[in-house]
Design a protein around this motif. Sequence first.
Motif, short mmCIF file in Angstrom:
data_model
loop_
_atom_site.label_atom_id
_atom_site.label_comp_id
_atom_site.label_asym_id
_atom_site.label_seq_id
_atom_site.Cartn_x
_atom_site.Cartn_y
_atom_site.Cartn_z
N GLU A 35 0.86 -4.21 33.26
CA GLU A 35 0.01 -3.85 32.12
C GLU A 35 0.62 -4.29 30.78
O GLU A 35 -0.10 -4.40 29.78
CB GLU A 35 -0.27 -2.34 32.10
CG GLU A 35 0.93 -1.45 31.79
CD GLU A 35 1.84 -1.12 32.97
OE1 GLU A 35 2.64 -0.20 32.82
OE2 GLU A 35 1.75 -1.78 34.03
N LEU A 36 1.90 -4.60 30.75
CA LEU A 36 2.52 -5.03 29.50
C LEU A 36 1.95 -6.35 28.99
O LEU A 36 1.89 -6.58 27.79
CB LEU A 36 4.04 -5.18 29.67
CG LEU A 36 4.83 -3.90 29.96
CD1 LEU A 36 6.31 -4.23 30.04
CD2 LEU A 36 4.57 -2.82 28.94
N LEU A 39 -0.79 -5.96 26.30
CA LEU A 39 -0.54 -5.24 25.05
C LEU A 39 -0.39 -6.23 23.90
O LEU A 39 0.43 -7.14 23.97
CB LEU A 39 0.72 -4.37 25.18
CG LEU A 39 0.67 -3.26 26.23
CD1 LEU A 39 2.01 -2.55 26.30
CD2 LEU A 39 -0.45 -2.28 25.92
N LYS A 154 9.76 -1.03 30.75
CA LYS A 154 8.54 -0.27 30.44
C LYS A 154 8.87 0.97 29.61
O LYS A 154 8.17 1.29 28.65
CB LYS A 154 7.81 0.12 31.72
CG LYS A 154 7.07 -1.02 32.38
CD LYS A 154 6.36 -0.54 33.62
CE LYS A 154 5.57 -1.64 34.29
NZ LYS A 154 4.85 -1.17 35.48
N GLU A 155 9.94 1.67 29.97
CA GLU A 155 10.36 2.84 29.21
C GLU A 155 10.69 2.46 27.77
O GLU A 155 10.30 3.16 26.83
CB GLU A 155 11.57 3.52 29.87
CG GLU A 155 11.24 4.21 31.17
CD GLU A 155 12.49 4.69 31.94
OE1 GLU A 155 13.62 4.59 31.40
OE2 GLU A 155 12.32 5.14 33.08
N VAL A 157 9.57 -0.17 26.05
CA VAL A 157 8.36 -0.57 25.34
C VAL A 157 7.52 0.63 24.97
O VAL A 157 7.14 0.81 23.80
CB VAL A 157 7.53 -1.57 26.18
CG1 VAL A 157 6.14 -1.78 25.59
CG2 VAL A 157 8.27 -2.91 26.31
N PHE A 158 7.22 1.50 25.92
CA PHE A 158 6.32 2.60 25.65
C PHE A 158 6.93 3.65 24.72
O PHE A 158 6.21 4.33 23.98
CB PHE A 158 5.80 3.22 26.94
CG PHE A 158 4.85 2.31 27.68
CD1 PHE A 158 3.71 1.83 27.06
CD2 PHE A 158 5.11 1.90 28.97
CE1 PHE A 158 2.83 0.98 27.72
CE2 PHE A 158 4.25 1.05 29.64
CZ PHE A 158 3.11 0.59 29.02
N SER A 159 8.25 3.73 24.67
CA SER A 159 8.88 4.66 23.72
C SER A 159 8.91 4.06 22.31
O SER A 159 9.18 4.78 21.34
CB SER A 159 10.30 5.01 24.17
OG SER A 159 11.17 3.89 24.02
N SER A 160 8.63 2.76 22.18
CA SER A 160 8.68 2.09 20.87
C SER A 160 7.31 1.81 20.27
O SER A 160 7.23 1.36 19.13
CB SER A 160 9.43 0.77 21.01
OG SER A 160 10.76 1.00 21.41
N LEU A 161 6.25 1.99 21.04
CA LEU A 161 4.90 1.69 20.51
C LEU A 161 4.38 2.84 19.65
O LEU A 161 4.74 3.94 19.75
CB LEU A 161 3.93 1.41 21.65
CG LEU A 161 4.15 0.10 22.40
CD1 LEU A 161 3.16 -0.03 23.53
CD2 LEU A 161 4.02 -1.09 21.45
#
Length: 161
Positions: A35-36, A39, A154-155, A157-161
């Motif tokens: 899914e990245l 984005l 993934k961790e 990326v999703f913690s930085s969005l």
Amino acid sequence: MSILNAPIRILGCGSPLMGNDGVGIKVIEALHETELKDLKDVDIEDAGVCGLDLLNLLDGARKVIIVDAVLANSPPGSVHRIEGKDLLDGVEFHPLVSVHDLTITDVLKIGEQVQELPEIVVIGIEIGSIVTEATQEISPDVLKGVDKAIKLIKEEVFSSL
């Protein structure tokens, strides 16, 4: 300004012709199936064997995640998360050595002298030993690190969005 525009950039380093050294590229290929890839704030790029060219790929990003093969005296396939600022400060929790001519630390130290660096995280996958003969085969032990690396990325990326 770079031609790449996303605030988060994931860069895979390595040579697909040098066996285990290509594991960073293998991670990038796998990320293009997640899914990245959809984005808009994330770029996923094959950075090849890096060297000083890596500095151009840091431009315009808020955060860069670098994936590379490393020699850190741990079992093949082990995954290490290292803060770029720790590498710049000389704090190395593992005896981290890139398998390329210039280490990521060398490139970052040069980079901090000539440009503003984004937040950098290195995801290193242990390959066990330097590959000395051309091959496209990555060992099964090293491939085990790909899924672990993807999870960590993934961790990040999703913690930085």
